[in-house]
Design an enzyme around this catalytic site. Structure first.
Site, PDB file in Angstrom:
ATOM      1  N   ARG A  59       0.778  -1.234   0.000  1.00  0.00           N
ATOM      2  CA  ARG A  59       0.000   0.000   0.000  1.00  0.00           C
ATOM      3  C   ARG A  59       0.816   1.293   0.000  1.00  0.00           C
ATOM      4  O   ARG A  59       0.258   2.364   0.063  1.00  0.00           O
ATOM      5  CB  ARG A  59      -0.993   0.018   1.164  1.00  0.00           C
ATOM      6  N   ASP A  60       2.138   1.213  -0.036  1.00  0.00           N
ATOM      7  CA  ASP A  60       2.947   2.430  -0.104  1.00  0.00           C
ATOM      8  C   ASP A  60       4.235   2.147  -0.875  1.00  0.00           C
ATOM      9  O   ASP A  60       5.324   2.459  -0.423  1.00  0.00           O
ATOM     10  CB  ASP A  60       3.256   2.945   1.297  1.00  0.00           C
ATOM     11  N   VAL A  61       4.088   1.568  -2.051  1.00  0.00           N
ATOM     12  CA  VAL A  61       5.250   1.224  -2.864  1.00  0.00           C
ATOM     13  C   VAL A  61       5.762   2.488  -3.534  1.00  0.00           C
ATOM     14  O   VAL A  61       5.023   3.162  -4.257  1.00  0.00           O
ATOM     15  CB  VAL A  61       4.898   0.165  -3.933  1.00  0.00           C
TER      16      VAL A  61
END
Length: 129
Positions: A92-94
């Site tokens: 969710r935060d690549v």
């Protein structure tokens, strides 16, 4: 403790390893290796702030990456994400700031932070198993 449990399941050569943790409510924390190469973002931007971060980390090389190193870092990050997804964890935060490099510029994807475990994925997408 839920995050520690998830991080233990994430052991993979392209995922930053969990070395230890403190579960005390007053001083909760997770211990990982110091990644002296900073982030992929630091080596792509080469801003004064990025150079200062690398110097603080004790990075000894020349900042910046060749195209071959960039491609290798992206492939390793993709392998890390495949591993996380196979354990039903979506990052969710690549972003390049979450791909950390060791002193030899070998990348490791962070597994913590903005991530969520989705056990219901197995019901909706059984082919992921």
């Amino acid at each position: 403790m839920d995050e520690v449990s998830s991080l233990r399941r994430c052991a993979h050569r392209n995922v930053l390893p969990l070395l230890g943790y403190c579960g005390s409510p007053q001083a909760a924390g997770i211990v990982t290796a110091l990644m002296r190469g900073g982030s992929l973002d630091d080596h792509l931007l080469l801003s004064p702030d990025a150079r200062a971060r690398l110097q603080q980390l004790g990075f000894k090389g020349t900042p910046g990456l060749s195209w071959s190193q960039r491609l290798s870092a992206l492939c390793d990050a993709a392998r890390a994400l495949v591993h996380l997804h196979s354990n039903l964890i979506l990052h969710r935060d690549v972003k390049t700031a979450n791909i950390l490099l060791d002193g030899a510029l070998l990348p490791l994807q962070t597994a913590g932070g903005e991530r969520r475990v989705y056990p219901e994925i197995t019901r909706d997408c059984p082919r992921l198993l």
